[in-house]
Design a protein around this motif. Structure first.
Motif, PDB file in Angstrom:
ATOM      1  N   PRO A 130       0.830  -1.211   0.000  1.00 29.35           N
ATOM      2  CA  PRO A 130       0.000   0.000   0.000  1.00 29.35           C
ATOM      3  C   PRO A 130       0.861   1.256   0.000  1.00 29.35           C
ATOM      4  N   GLY A 131       0.509   2.199  -0.850  1.00 29.24           N
ATOM      5  CA  GLY A 131       1.248   3.445  -0.966  1.00 29.24           C
ATOM      6  C   GLY A 131       0.643   4.540  -0.101  1.00 29.24           C
ATOM      7  N   LYS A 132       1.287   5.683  -0.153  1.00 24.77           N
ATOM      8  CA  LYS A 132       0.849   6.839   0.629  1.00 24.77           C
ATOM      9  C   LYS A 132       0.257   7.900  -0.293  1.00 24.77           C
ATOM     10  N   LEU A 133      -0.647   8.676   0.241  1.00 30.27           N
ATOM     11  CA  LEU A 133      -1.208   9.805  -0.486  1.00 30.27           C
ATOM     12  C   LEU A 133      -0.338  11.029  -0.254  1.00 30.27           C
ATOM     13  N   ASP A 134      -0.304  11.941  -1.216  1.00 29.42           N
ATOM     14  CA  ASP A 134       0.461  13.174  -1.040  1.00 29.42           C
ATOM     15  C   ASP A 134      -0.350  14.184  -0.221  1.00 29.42           C
ATOM     16  N   GLU A 135       0.185  15.374  -0.088  1.00 32.42           N
ATOM     17  CA  GLU A 135      -0.479  16.397   0.738  1.00 32.42           C
ATOM     18  C   GLU A 135      -1.841  16.813   0.197  1.00 32.42           C
ATOM     19  N   ASP A 136      -2.107  16.553  -1.085  1.00 33.34           N
ATOM     20  CA  ASP A 136      -3.412  16.851  -1.667  1.00 33.34           C
ATOM     21  C   ASP A 136      -4.367  15.665  -1.590  1.00 33.34           C
ATOM     22  N   GLY A 137      -3.943  14.596  -0.928  1.00 35.31           N
ATOM     23  CA  GLY A 137      -4.785  13.414  -0.802  1.00 35.31           C
ATOM     24  C   GLY A 137      -4.835  12.590  -2.074  1.00 35.31           C
ATOM     25  N   GLU A 138      -3.803  12.718  -2.916  1.00 39.66           N
ATOM     26  CA  GLU A 138      -3.748  11.982  -4.172  1.00 39.66           C
ATOM     27  C   GLU A 138      -2.501  11.115  -4.222  1.00 39.66           C
ATOM     28  N   SER A 139      -2.490  10.231  -5.187  1.00 44.11           N
ATOM     29  CA  SER A 139      -1.301   9.452  -5.512  1.00 44.11           C
ATOM     30  C   SER A 139      -1.248   9.345  -7.022  1.00 44.11           C
ATOM     31  N   TRP A 140      -0.068   9.529  -7.588  1.00 46.59           N
ATOM     32  CA  TRP A 140       0.094   9.413  -9.037  1.00 46.59           C
ATOM     33  C   TRP A 140       0.399   7.989  -9.452  1.00 46.59           C
ATOM     34  N   GLN A 141       0.598   7.097  -8.487  1.00 45.66           N
ATOM     35  CA  GLN A 141       0.843   5.694  -8.796  1.00 45.66           C
ATOM     36  C   GLN A 141      -0.167   4.856  -8.030  1.00 45.66           C
ATOM     37  N   PHE A 142      -1.012   4.150  -8.780  1.00 44.39           N
ATOM     38  CA  PHE A 142      -2.051   3.378  -8.119  1.00 44.39           C
ATOM     39  C   PHE A 142      -2.540   2.243  -9.000  1.00 44.39           C
ATOM     40  N   LEU A 143      -3.148   1.267  -8.341  1.00 42.65           N
ATOM     41  CA  LEU A 143      -3.836   0.197  -9.032  1.00 42.65           C
ATOM     42  C   LEU A 143      -5.252   0.674  -9.307  1.00 42.65           C
ATOM     43  N   GLY A 144      -5.741   0.372 -10.485  1.00 44.95           N
ATOM     44  CA  GLY A 144      -7.082   0.806 -10.868  1.00 44.95           C
ATOM     45  C   GLY A 144      -8.090  -0.308 -10.682  1.00 44.95           C
ATOM     46  N   GLY A 145      -9.152  -0.189 -11.430  1.00 48.71           N
ATOM     47  CA  GLY A 145     -10.243  -1.152 -11.373  1.00 48.71           C
ATOM     48  C   GLY A 145     -11.428  -0.568 -12.100  1.00 48.71           C
ATOM     49  N   PRO A 146     -12.548  -1.258 -12.117  1.00 51.88           N
ATOM     50  CA  PRO A 146     -13.725  -0.751 -12.816  1.00 51.88           C
ATOM     51  C   PRO A 146     -14.107   0.647 -12.350  1.00 51.88           C
ATOM     52  N   GLY A 147     -14.255   1.552 -13.307  1.00 51.91           N
ATOM     53  CA  GLY A 147     -14.695   2.913 -13.011  1.00 51.91           C
ATOM     54  C   GLY A 147     -13.617   3.854 -12.504  1.00 51.91           C
ATOM     55  N   VAL A 148     -12.397   3.379 -12.307  1.00 52.46           N
ATOM     56  CA  VAL A 148     -11.319   4.243 -11.811  1.00 52.46           C
ATOM     57  C   VAL A 148     -10.784   5.078 -12.969  1.00 52.46           C
ATOM     58  N   GLU A 149     -10.707   6.382 -12.756  1.00 53.29           N
ATOM     59  CA  GLU A 149     -10.254   7.313 -13.793  1.00 53.29           C
ATOM     60  C   GLU A 149      -8.758   7.569 -13.661  1.00 53.29           C
ATOM     61  N   PRO A 150      -8.037   7.522 -14.782  1.00 54.28           N
ATOM     62  CA  PRO A 150      -6.613   7.865 -14.743  1.00 54.28           C
ATOM     63  C   PRO A 150      -6.411   9.357 -14.495  1.00 54.28           C
ATOM     64  N   LEU A 151      -5.249   9.713 -14.004  1.00 61.63           N
ATOM     65  CA  LEU A 151      -4.848  11.115 -13.886  1.00 61.63           C
ATOM     66  C   LEU A 151      -3.960  11.403 -15.095  1.00 61.63           C
ATOM     67  N   TRP A 152      -4.528  12.003 -16.110  1.00 58.24           N
ATOM     68  CA  TRP A 152      -3.817  12.239 -17.367  1.00 58.24           C
ATOM     69  C   TRP A 152      -2.886  13.433 -17.258  1.00 58.24           C
ATOM     70  N   LEU A 153      -1.728  13.326 -17.887  1.00 52.91           N
ATOM     71  CA  LEU A 153      -0.786  14.437 -17.937  1.00 52.91           C
ATOM     72  C   LEU A 153      -1.037  15.331 -19.150  1.00 52.91           C
ATOM     73  N   GLN A 154      -1.495  14.742 -20.264  1.00 52.87           N
ATOM     74  CA  GLN A 154      -1.642  15.508 -21.502  1.00 52.87           C
ATOM     75  C   GLN A 154      -3.026  15.454 -22.126  1.00 52.87           C
ATOM     76  N   GLY A 155      -3.939  14.758 -21.545  1.00 56.70           N
ATOM     77  CA  GLY A 155      -5.280  14.662 -22.121  1.00 56.70           C
ATOM     78  C   GLY A 155      -5.737  13.223 -22.244  1.00 56.70           C
ATOM     79  N   GLU A 156      -7.031  13.069 -22.305  1.00 58.26           N
ATOM     80  CA  GLU A 156      -7.713  11.775 -22.335  1.00 58.26           C
ATOM     81  C   GLU A 156      -7.217  10.862 -23.457  1.00 58.26           C
ATOM     82  N   GLU A 157      -6.836   9.637 -23.117  1.00 56.65           N
ATOM     83  CA  GLU A 157      -6.443   8.638 -24.116  1.00 56.65           C
ATOM     84  C   GLU A 157      -6.957   7.249 -23.741  1.00 56.65           C
ATOM     85  N   THR A 158      -8.053   7.166 -23.014  1.00 46.06           N
ATOM     86  CA  THR A 158      -8.583   5.873 -22.600  1.00 46.06           C
ATOM     87  C   THR A 158      -8.990   5.062 -23.820  1.00 46.06           C
TER      88      THR A 158
END
Length: 193
Positions: free
Chosen positions: A115-143
């Motif tokens: 298990p990883g830690k969240l940053d000061e904004d309550g986010e993590s840029w590295q995570f395991l996804g799953g159904p309905g989980v949205e990526p954090l895109w750097l340059q725009g939607e590419e799902t």
């Protein structure tokens, strides 16, 4: 570490051993559940580099590969990266071929998911996804599948700056692996800042 719903922050720590179990990990060698299907680079015909394997519901694994130092590794269907699903998955049509290799190029030693830690904004840029989980895109939607109205599920989002081994996702890049709605194949791509 199987994700049923919601993003799960994750980090990878040295296993200190060769991992031979079908668990979520980066580096080392794949733990094949069926015959080995090591994907080959479209450009060189050589085996791609093994990034990691990720647990799926139903005792399955998704294996992520990317050609080291090849052009176009950021393209999800360009033939320089691949997601192979076992058991019962299919090799994506754009993959140049596969070899029955039990070992090949890898990021390095085995690193297990914890298990990883969240940053000061309550986010993590590295995570395991799953159904309905949205990526954090750097340059725009590419799902994958988004344009057909059948978006694929995010499997994992990997932050190159948080990885314990070097992976080339460009400048401070993020890698994204997805699974098709039927779970039979995947796509991998990356974006950078």
């Amino acid at each position: 570490m199987v994700v049923e719903s919601g993003p799960v922050p994750v980090e990878f720590v040295p296993a200190g051993r060769v991992v031979g179990e079908p668990v979520t990990k980066v580096g080392g060698q794949p733990v094949w559940l069926e015959s080995a299907q090591w994907p080959l680079s479209k450009d060189s015909g050589e085996p791609m580099e093994f990034i990691g394997q990720f647990e799926l519901p139903g005792d399955r694994l998704a294996y992520v590969f990317m050609t080291e130092n090849a052009p176009g590794t950021f393209v999800p269907d360009g033939g320089e990266n691949a997601v192979i699903v076992q058991p019962g998955g299919r090799v994506p049509a754009f993959v140049a071929g596969v070899r029955d290799l039990t070992s090949g190029p890898s990021l390095g030693d085995d690193h297990l998911a914890v298990p990883g830690k969240l940053d000061e904004d309550g986010e993590s840029w590295q995570f395991l996804g799953g159904p309905g989980v949205e990526p954090l895109w750097l340059q725009g939607e590419e799902t994958p599948g988004e344009e057909e109205g059948k978006p694929w599920d995010l499997l994992v989002q990997l932050d190159a700056t948080a990885m314990p081994v070097y992976v080339n996702f460009g400048d401070a890049g993020i890698g994204y692996a997805f699974l098709a709605p039927d779970g039979g194949e995947g796509r991998f791509l990356w974006q950078c800042t």
